[in-house]
Enzyme design. Structure first.
Site, PDB file in Angstrom:
ATOM      1  N   ASP A  82      10.398   1.498  -8.482  1.00  0.00           N
ATOM      2  CA  ASP A  82       9.716   2.360  -7.522  1.00  0.00           C
ATOM      3  C   ASP A  82      10.428   3.706  -7.448  1.00  0.00           C
ATOM      4  OD1 ASP A  82       7.823   2.973  -5.558  1.00  0.00           O
ATOM      5  OD2 ASP A  82       9.104   2.255  -3.935  1.00  0.00           O
ATOM      6  N   GLY A 178       9.157   5.430   5.620  1.00  0.00           N
ATOM      7  CA  GLY A 178       9.896   5.164   6.852  1.00  0.00           C
ATOM      8  C   GLY A 178       8.952   4.936   8.015  1.00  0.00           C
TER       9      GLY A 178
END
Length: 282
Positions: A82, A178
Site C-alpha cells: 500500500d 486517519g
C-alpha cells in the site's frame, strides 16, 4: 487456497451492493486477525502492507508471512503493498509475488502517469497487478502531516487510465487518511461520474475508517469496489494493548498479549466486513 491477484478478487465480486474490504496489516497479530475475520465471515479480502511498514518488517519476513497466510486461508485473499513510492522496492515486492499500489499522486500528472505505467508494465509481465492514484487526500498516509486536498476530476481519471492501463484506481472524493475532523464529507456524485466514465475499472476508496455506515453504502452503490481500512484496526489493536499494559499483575508472557490483540483486530475487521457485505451492522 491458491493465491489470487488484486484484479481477480475484485472481478469476482459482481454484487453492486457489496465491496471488497482491504485491511492494512503490520505484524503477525494483524495478519491472524484479518485472516480469521475473513474466514469467519466466509468473505474474500485483501491484506495490504504499507511500504514503510514492509521495509521495516522486510519482504522475506512480514511479506512472506502475509503471503503464506493468504495461501493457507479458507477464502481467497490477495496481498499487496500500500502507498509505495520506491519503484525499485516495489519491483522487489512484485518479484516476491505481491501486487502493489504505486502512489505518484504527489507528482505532476504526466510524471505520475509515466511512472505508474512503468510499474504496470513490470507487473503485468509477471502476472501481477498495480493500483494507481490520481488526486490528493487531505492527510498523508502516516497521519502526521496535512497536505492540500485535490479532488479527482472525471477527465483526470479517464486520462490517467488511458495513459497507464492501471488495474485499479484510487481517487480523492473528500476521503482522508486517519480520523476525520467532524463527519466525513464524501462526494458521492463524483464517484458515480468517475465510475460511469471508467466502466469496468475498479475504483478505490482510501481513508475508509471513520466513515458513517450509510456513507459507505452510498459510496459502494455509486461504484467503489475496494474499501481500505487501516486506522480502525490500529485503534482496536492499540486500545487493547493499552488495557493489557495497565493490568495488574502486568502480563509478561507474550502469549498473554498476542492472541488478545489479534482477537481485537479480528472483531473490528469482522464488523467492517459485515458492513461491506451489506449486512445490518451498527
Amino acid at each position: 487456497m491458491p493465491q489470487v491477484t488484486l484484479r481477480e478478487i475484485l472481478a469476482a465480486n459482481q454484487d453492486p451492493n457489496r465491496v471488497v474490504g482491504a485491511f492494512n496489516i503490520h505484524n503477525l497479530e494483524f495478519i491472524r486477525g484479518v485472516v480469521q475475520a475473513a474466514e469467519s465471515e466466509k468473505t474474500p479480502v485483501i491484506m495490504m502492507i504499507n511500504e514503510a511498514v514492509l521495509k521495516y518488517g522486510r519482504i522475506d519476513c512480514l511479506g512472506v508471512a502475509a503471503l503464506s497466510a493468504a495461501k493457507a486461508a479458507e477464502v481467497p485473499i490477495a496481498v499487496m503493498v500500500d502507498h509505495g513510492t520506491d519503484r525499485a522496492f516495489l519491483k522487489e515486492c512484485l518479484d516476491a509475488g505481491m501486487d502493489v499500489m504505486y502512489d505518484g499522486s504527489a507528482l505532476p500528472f504526466e510524471q505520475n502517469a509515466a511512472q505508474t505505467k512503468e510499474m504496470v508494465c513490470y507487473a503485468h509481465e509477471r502476472g501481477r497487478c498495480v493500483e494507481g492514484e490520481i488526486g490528493a487526500l487531505g492527510i498523508l498516509e502516516d497521519g502526521d502531516d496535512g497536505v492540500e486536498q485535490h479532488l479527482t476530476t472525471v477527465r483526470e481519471a479517464v486520462a490517467f487510465y488511458e495513459q497507464t492501463s492501471v488495474d485499479v484506481l484510487a481517487i480523492s472524493v473528500g476521503n482522508v487518511h486517519g480520523l476525520y475532523h467532524g463527519e466525513a464529507s464524501i462526494n458521492v456524485e463524483r464517484i458515480e461520474e468517475i465510475h460511469a466514465a471508467l466502466g469496468k475499472v475498479p475504483v478505490v476508496m482510501h481513508g475508509g475508517s471513520d466513515i458513517p455506515i450509510e456513507t459507505i453504502r452510498r459510496s459502494v452503490r455509486a461504484g467503489i469496489r475496494k474499501f481500505n481500512i487501516a486506522t480502525d484496526l490500529k485503534i482496536a489493536y492499540a486500545q487493547t494493548m493499552r488495557e493489557l499494559m495497565h493490568a495488574s499483575p502486568l502480563p509478561i508472557q507474550p502469549l498473554q498479549l498476542f492472541p488478545v490483540v489479534a482477537k481485537a483486530v479480528e472483531e473490528q475487521a469482522r464488523h467492517k466486513i459485515r458492513i461491506f457485505n451489506g449486512e445490518d451492522e451498527g
